[in-house]
Scaffold this motif. Sequence first.
Motif, PDB file in Angstrom:
ATOM      1  N   CYS A  87       1.287 -18.153 -26.683  1.00  0.00           N
ATOM      2  CA  CYS A  87       1.486 -18.140 -25.237  1.00  0.00           C
ATOM      3  C   CYS A  87       1.769 -16.695 -24.836  1.00  0.00           C
ATOM      4  O   CYS A  87       2.536 -16.003 -25.500  1.00  0.00           O
ATOM      5  N   THR A  88       1.124 -16.249 -23.770  1.00  0.00           N
ATOM      6  CA  THR A  88       1.360 -14.906 -23.250  1.00  0.00           C
ATOM      7  C   THR A  88       1.944 -15.015 -21.852  1.00  0.00           C
ATOM      8  O   THR A  88       1.370 -15.675 -20.989  1.00  0.00           O
ATOM      9  N   VAL A  89       3.100 -14.394 -21.658  1.00  0.00           N
ATOM     10  CA  VAL A  89       3.711 -14.313 -20.329  1.00  0.00           C
ATOM     11  C   VAL A  89       3.648 -12.858 -19.888  1.00  0.00           C
ATOM     12  O   VAL A  89       3.904 -11.943 -20.672  1.00  0.00           O
ATOM     13  N   THR A  90       3.262 -12.663 -18.640  1.00  0.00           N
ATOM     14  CA  THR A  90       3.093 -11.319 -18.098  1.00  0.00           C
ATOM     15  C   THR A  90       3.793 -11.216 -16.755  1.00  0.00           C
ATOM     16  O   THR A  90       3.649 -12.108 -15.915  1.00  0.00           O
ATOM     17  N   ALA A  91       4.515 -10.131 -16.577  1.00  0.00           N
ATOM     18  CA  ALA A  91       5.117  -9.815 -15.276  1.00  0.00           C
ATOM     19  C   ALA A  91       4.408  -8.596 -14.719  1.00  0.00           C
ATOM     20  O   ALA A  91       4.162  -7.623 -15.430  1.00  0.00           O
ATOM     21  N   HIS A  92       4.057  -8.660 -13.452  1.00  0.00           N
ATOM     22  CA  HIS A  92       3.416  -7.563 -12.731  1.00  0.00           C
ATOM     23  C   HIS A  92       4.515  -6.921 -11.890  1.00  0.00           C
ATOM     24  O   HIS A  92       4.930  -7.482 -10.879  1.00  0.00           O
ATOM     25  N   LEU A  93       4.975  -5.767 -12.327  1.00  0.00           N
ATOM     26  CA  LEU A  93       6.119  -5.107 -11.701  1.00  0.00           C
ATOM     27  C   LEU A  93       5.665  -3.942 -10.831  1.00  0.00           C
ATOM     28  O   LEU A  93       4.891  -3.100 -11.286  1.00  0.00           O
ATOM     29  N   PRO A  94       6.157  -3.868  -9.596  1.00  0.00           N
ATOM     30  CA  PRO A  94       5.762  -2.743  -8.737  1.00  0.00           C
ATOM     31  C   PRO A  94       6.315  -1.437  -9.275  1.00  0.00           C
ATOM     32  O   PRO A  94       7.445  -1.377  -9.759  1.00  0.00           O
ATOM     33  N   LEU A  95       5.494  -0.409  -9.221  1.00  0.00           N
ATOM     34  CA  LEU A  95       5.968   0.928  -9.566  1.00  0.00           C
ATOM     35  C   LEU A  95       6.579   1.540  -8.322  1.00  0.00           C
ATOM     36  O   LEU A  95       6.054   1.395  -7.219  1.00  0.00           O
ATOM     37  N   LEU A  96       7.664   2.224  -8.500  1.00  0.00           N
ATOM     38  CA  LEU A  96       8.327   2.855  -7.368  1.00  0.00           C
ATOM     39  C   LEU A  96       7.673   4.203  -7.132  1.00  0.00           C
ATOM     40  O   LEU A  96       7.610   5.044  -8.020  1.00  0.00           O
ATOM     41  N   VAL A  97       7.152   4.402  -5.945  1.00  0.00           N
ATOM     42  CA  VAL A  97       6.467   5.636  -5.591  1.00  0.00           C
ATOM     43  C   VAL A  97       7.434   6.508  -4.808  1.00  0.00           C
ATOM     44  O   VAL A  97       7.974   6.073  -3.784  1.00  0.00           O
ATOM     45  N   PRO A  98       7.707   7.727  -5.267  1.00  0.00           N
ATOM     46  CA  PRO A  98       8.642   8.591  -4.530  1.00  0.00           C
ATOM     47  C   PRO A  98       8.128   8.878  -3.113  1.00  0.00           C
ATOM     48  O   PRO A  98       6.927   9.007  -2.904  1.00  0.00           O
ATOM     49  N   ALA A  99       9.049   8.969  -2.180  1.00  0.00           N
ATOM     50  CA  ALA A  99       8.690   9.311  -0.797  1.00  0.00           C
ATOM     51  C   ALA A  99       8.121  10.724  -0.772  1.00  0.00           C
ATOM     52  O   ALA A  99       8.593  11.610  -1.478  1.00  0.00           O
ATOM     53  N   GLN A 100       7.113  10.934   0.070  1.00  0.00           N
ATOM     54  CA  GLN A 100       6.495  12.259   0.198  1.00  0.00           C
ATOM     55  C   GLN A 100       7.135  12.990   1.373  1.00  0.00           C
ATOM     56  O   GLN A 100       7.281  12.422   2.451  1.00  0.00           O
ATOM     57  N   ARG A 101       7.474  14.227   1.165  1.00  0.00           N
ATOM     58  CA  ARG A 101       8.007  15.051   2.265  1.00  0.00           C
ATOM     59  C   ARG A 101       6.849  15.618   3.057  1.00  0.00           C
ATOM     60  O   ARG A 101       5.850  16.018   2.507  1.00  0.00           O
ATOM     61  N   SER A 102       7.028  15.667   4.362  1.00  0.00           N
ATOM     62  CA  SER A 102       6.002  16.321   5.198  1.00  0.00           C
ATOM     63  C   SER A 102       6.703  17.261   6.174  1.00  0.00           C
ATOM     64  O   SER A 102       7.627  16.869   6.873  1.00  0.00           O
ATOM     65  N   GLY A 103       6.278  18.493   6.186  1.00  0.00           N
ATOM     66  CA  GLY A 103       6.802  19.469   7.137  1.00  0.00           C
ATOM     67  C   GLY A 103       8.243  19.862   6.925  1.00  0.00           C
ATOM     68  O   GLY A 103       8.889  20.325   7.833  1.00  0.00           O
ATOM     69  N   GLY A 104       8.806  19.629   5.750  1.00  0.00           N
ATOM     70  CA  GLY A 104      10.151  20.065   5.451  1.00  0.00           C
ATOM     71  C   GLY A 104      11.251  19.155   5.945  1.00  0.00           C
ATOM     72  O   GLY A 104      12.394  19.358   5.638  1.00  0.00           O
ATOM     73  N   ALA A 105      10.942  18.131   6.733  1.00  0.00           N
ATOM     74  CA  ALA A 105      11.981  17.220   7.215  1.00  0.00           C
ATOM     75  C   ALA A 105      11.729  15.825   6.655  1.00  0.00           C
ATOM     76  O   ALA A 105      10.616  15.422   6.452  1.00  0.00           O
ATOM     77  N   TRP A 106      12.791  15.097   6.460  1.00  0.00           N
ATOM     78  CA  TRP A 106      12.650  13.726   5.972  1.00  0.00           C
ATOM     79  C   TRP A 106      12.437  12.806   7.103  1.00  0.00           C
ATOM     80  O   TRP A 106      12.796  12.467   7.990  1.00  0.00           O
TER      81      TRP A 106
END
Length: 141
Positions: A122-141
Amino acid sequence: MTTKRFAGLPGSVALARAWVRTELAKHGVDDDAIEEAVLVVSEFATNALLHTRSGDLGGTFTVTTEIQPTRALVSVTDQGNDTQSTPAWGRRPAPLAEHGHGLQLVVAMAETWTTITHHDHCTVTAHLPLLVPAQRSGGAW
């Protein structure tokens, strides 16, 4: 995709956790996502030892990791059992029950999960989301 076979011994669960941690870190997976994958493989491997022939003398189980663009797949393949029973994904244990809560943790963390049963494994598989770091744009969050 990487795969490794482990002896069906209680100490192998810790070895499987360490292997998953190393494999995912090699691919730059976020630490929090790695810890979720480690918890999942711990649950799956422990269940393999407790509920299948993998926990019998000479038994084994196999762990597979696969990194996709937005998720990590973590699988454990066991050596099946005499009843061809599968994980009880929908069952809710009593709140104070000593056992039965692990799959609920997997359900809470995984996008989806699958179970594929054959006569000898028997094979059990979990599909786990990868956490993607937030992208900075223009120097401000």
